[in-house]
Design a protein around this motif. Structure first.
Motif, PDB file in Angstrom:
ATOM      1  N   UNK A 105      40.493  41.110  26.926  1.00 32.20           N
ATOM      2  CA  UNK A 105      40.270  42.551  27.061  1.00 32.20           C
ATOM      3  C   UNK A 105      38.797  42.899  27.217  1.00 32.20           C
ATOM      4  N   UNK A 106      37.897  42.004  26.827  1.00 33.72           N
ATOM      5  CA  UNK A 106      36.464  42.237  26.987  1.00 33.72           C
ATOM      6  C   UNK A 106      35.942  41.717  28.313  1.00 33.72           C
ATOM      7  N   UNK A 134      32.861  41.638  31.990  1.00 32.26           N
ATOM      8  CA  UNK A 134      32.995  43.071  31.752  1.00 32.26           C
ATOM      9  C   UNK A 134      31.959  43.824  32.562  1.00 32.26           C
ATOM     10  N   UNK A 135      32.216  45.099  32.857  1.00 39.39           N
ATOM     11  CA  UNK A 135      31.239  45.900  33.617  1.00 39.39           C
ATOM     12  C   UNK A 135      29.902  45.964  32.905  1.00 39.39           C
ATOM     13  N   UNK A 136      29.916  45.945  31.582  1.00 35.32           N
ATOM     14  CA  UNK A 136      28.656  46.030  30.840  1.00 35.32           C
ATOM     15  C   UNK A 136      27.908  44.710  30.802  1.00 35.32           C
ATOM     16  N   UNK A 137      28.479  43.665  31.435  1.00 34.62           N
ATOM     17  CA  UNK A 137      27.835  42.355  31.455  1.00 34.62           C
ATOM     18  C   UNK A 137      27.358  41.964  32.850  1.00 34.62           C
ATOM     19  N   UNK A 147      39.648  46.506  33.888  1.00 36.66           N
ATOM     20  CA  UNK A 147      39.722  46.728  32.444  1.00 36.66           C
ATOM     21  C   UNK A 147      39.183  48.099  32.069  1.00 36.66           C
ATOM     22  N   UNK A 148      38.165  48.552  32.780  1.00 35.65           N
ATOM     23  CA  UNK A 148      37.551  49.840  32.450  1.00 35.65           C
ATOM     24  C   UNK A 148      38.463  51.005  32.787  1.00 35.65           C
ATOM     25  N   UNK A 173      44.185  42.992  37.932  1.00 37.46           N
ATOM     26  CA  UNK A 173      45.102  43.956  37.315  1.00 37.46           C
ATOM     27  C   UNK A 173      45.097  43.744  35.811  1.00 37.46           C
ATOM     28  N   UNK A 174      45.012  44.823  35.033  1.00 36.27           N
ATOM     29  CA  UNK A 174      45.042  44.687  33.570  1.00 36.27           C
ATOM     30  C   UNK A 174      46.458  44.451  33.074  1.00 36.27           C
ATOM     31  N   UNK A 175      46.565  43.841  31.906  1.00 39.27           N
ATOM     32  CA  UNK A 175      47.850  43.657  31.227  1.00 39.27           C
ATOM     33  C   UNK A 175      47.802  44.490  29.949  1.00 39.27           C
TER      34      UNK A 175
END
Length: 508
Positions: A105-106, A134-137, A147-148, A173-175
């Motif tokens: 999730x991160x 992640x977008x913040x990474x 995820x965002x 795709x997120x789960x």
């Protein structure tokens, strides 16, 4: 709905030129009219820049060391889903020169597979196990952006904020866990710009929905088991409003007319909750979930144990029968006899003697708590409810001189088939004390009542006392003499002579 490049720009080459011009002017700089990227990308660039992402970053950062990734992966809920995901997508990824990625999730990559040559190129930008996407990474990318925004996306070439990723395109795709409503992770297929078709986003989106359907099926199975185990607690409310709530806050049983809704917001601390209509309710822990009921005060449950003189010991929690295995009956007897609690080692020794081990005890306690919930607490193990037990009542009566009450309370040996050392000792002590009180102070009717049970009918001392204290023609004295004759004890009985033993008739 899955997000792909704008339909108004069918030519990816021209779209790439437009994106390059935007990067040259700076993602946050002055943009020529009509040059803004699609809204999904604009929003992602803005989030990424606010997180301090450098468009010139060389690769994604490492989040988990390689020697630790296997342990992190196995501990994550997505680990159990890998066979389903890889069985659906891996062959396609390998055949089409793509890489398949599963992240948490991160956005940390838990697993990667696919075409070996492409994976070699992916290593250059950190598109590998343990790296953070992640977008913040690492800014705008398939995994981080999916995820965002919690929906499938396709990120094409220069739509990535970081320039080194412009040779890549990705669909992700997120789960979403149907139980908690939280994102568990995501599935991603990545490849070079020319290799990856935007329609891939539909493929990963379909696979994500397949995984979520599998999770929903497992959730329903857990719900059915939860209801079967804990529905009795609803009945203890005797018609008062109540519901069964999972550990994630979902309402799975109860009167829907009460307006509980599908989910209640569990408090961060305490057990009091406020319902959407403003009413106060209380959560009684049940081990694997909660009993939700109206009111603002905790309810102390009552555990009733019937363990004397029966090969089928029974327990009732607030009046509802709870099935018990012989070992669970042993545990409850010991915890009832030791209200201040017992450590794992103490319980192990009392249950098994020198052959016991703590692992077995913890496993038994876990299974017992599945039936009784938090009424069995830990550290130390103890009962947190009101305990009503026939053997505890008997122990209290033994402190008195009322032989009649004692014999009425004594239903027989404590857990007669138990081989637990501490239970055997307690059983023998109770039996010895009951007989001693009767022989010392018991009236003929008390002695006769004691001798009327199957397990005590051949107690020689009790029979001799009956013969000595009753008239010879009393039917009880006659019966006692016959039993003594059958036992080979036919010589005359005088006075208050007491023999040191009795002859049992059953397996104790």
């Amino acid at each position: 709905m899955p997000e792909g490049p704008p339909r108004a720009v069918p030519d990816l080459d021209s779209y790439s030129v437009r994106l390059r011009r935007l990067h040259e002017s700076g993602p946050a700089g002055v943009r020529p009219a009509g040059e803004a990227p699609r809204s999904l990308i604009s929003a992602s660039w803005r989030r990424s820049l606010e997180a301090g992402i450098d468009p010139e970053a060389p690769s994604a950062p490492l989040a988990v060391e390689q020697q630790d990734i296997r342990e992190v992966r196995s501990a994550h809920p997505m680990s159990a889903l890998l066979p389903l995901i890889t069985g659906t997508l891996l062959e396609t990824a390998e055949a089409s020169a793509h890489v398949l990625i599963v992240a948490d999730a991160d956005g940390r990559v838990l697993w990667r597979g696919g075409d070996r040559r492409v994976m070699g190129r992916a290593d250059e930008v950190g598109l590998a196990d343990g790296f953070h996407w992640g977008e913040d990474a690492i800014g705008t990318n398939g995994m981080g952006t999916a995820l965002a925004i919690r929906r499938p996306v396709h990120i094409f070439s220069a739509e990535h904020l970081v320039r080194v990723l412009h040779v890549w395109s990705c669909s992700a795709a997120p789960i979403v866990d149907p139980d908690s409503g939280e994102v568990l992770g995501c599935i991603d297929i990545s490849g070079t710009t020319r290799a990856l078709h935007p329609a891939t986003v539909a493929l990963v989106g379909t696979t994500a929905r397949l995984v979520e359907s599998h999770l929903a099926l497992r959730m329903r199975e857990r719900d059915d088991l939860f209801r079967a185990r804990q529905d009795s607690h609803l009945r203890t409310l005797r018609g008062e409003p109540g519901a069964l709530v999972t550990a994630t806050g979902r309402v799975v049983a109860g009167d829907r007319a009460q307006g509980w809704g599908y989910r209640v917001r569990l408090p961060e601390s305490g057990e009091r909750v406020l319902l959407p209509d403003g009413r106060a309710a209380f959560l009684d822990p049940l081990g694997e979930g909660f009993l939700l009921r109206l009111g603002d005060r905790p309810r102390v449950p009552v555990l009733s144990l019937s363990f004397l003189g029966t090969e089928h010991p029974s327990a009732r929690l607030d009046g509802v029968r709870v099935p018990l295995s012989p070992r669970h009956a042993d545990i409850l007897a010991l915890l009832a006899l030791n209200p201040h609690g017992m450590t794992t080692d103490q319980l192990s020794f009392h249950l098994y003697g020198d052959e016991g081990n703590s692992v077995t005890v913890r496993a038994e306690i876990h299974r017992l708590r599945a039936r009784l919930g938090p009424t069995v607490a830990a550290k130390p193990y103890r009962l947190t409810c009101v305990v009503e037990a026939d053997f505890l009542d008997l122990k209290r009566l033994l402190a008195t001189e009322d032989a009649g009450a004692i014999v009425r309370a004594y239903g027989g040996p404590l857990l007669p088939r138990s081989e637990a050392p501490a239970v055997r000792r307690e059983r023998e002590e109770l039996e010895g004390q009951v007989r001693a009180r009767l022989l010392l102070r018991g009236a003929p009717e008390d002695l006769w009542a004691y001798a009327g049970a199957e397990h005590t009918r051949n107690d020689i001392q009790i029979l001799e006392r009956l013969v000595a204290t009753l008239p010879a023609d009393d039917h009880r004295a006659v019966a006692a003499r016959i039993r003594l004759d059958d036992l080979g004890m036919s010589r005359p009985v005088t006075g208050d002579r007491v023999r040191p033993r009795h002859v049992p008739t059953g397996d104790r």
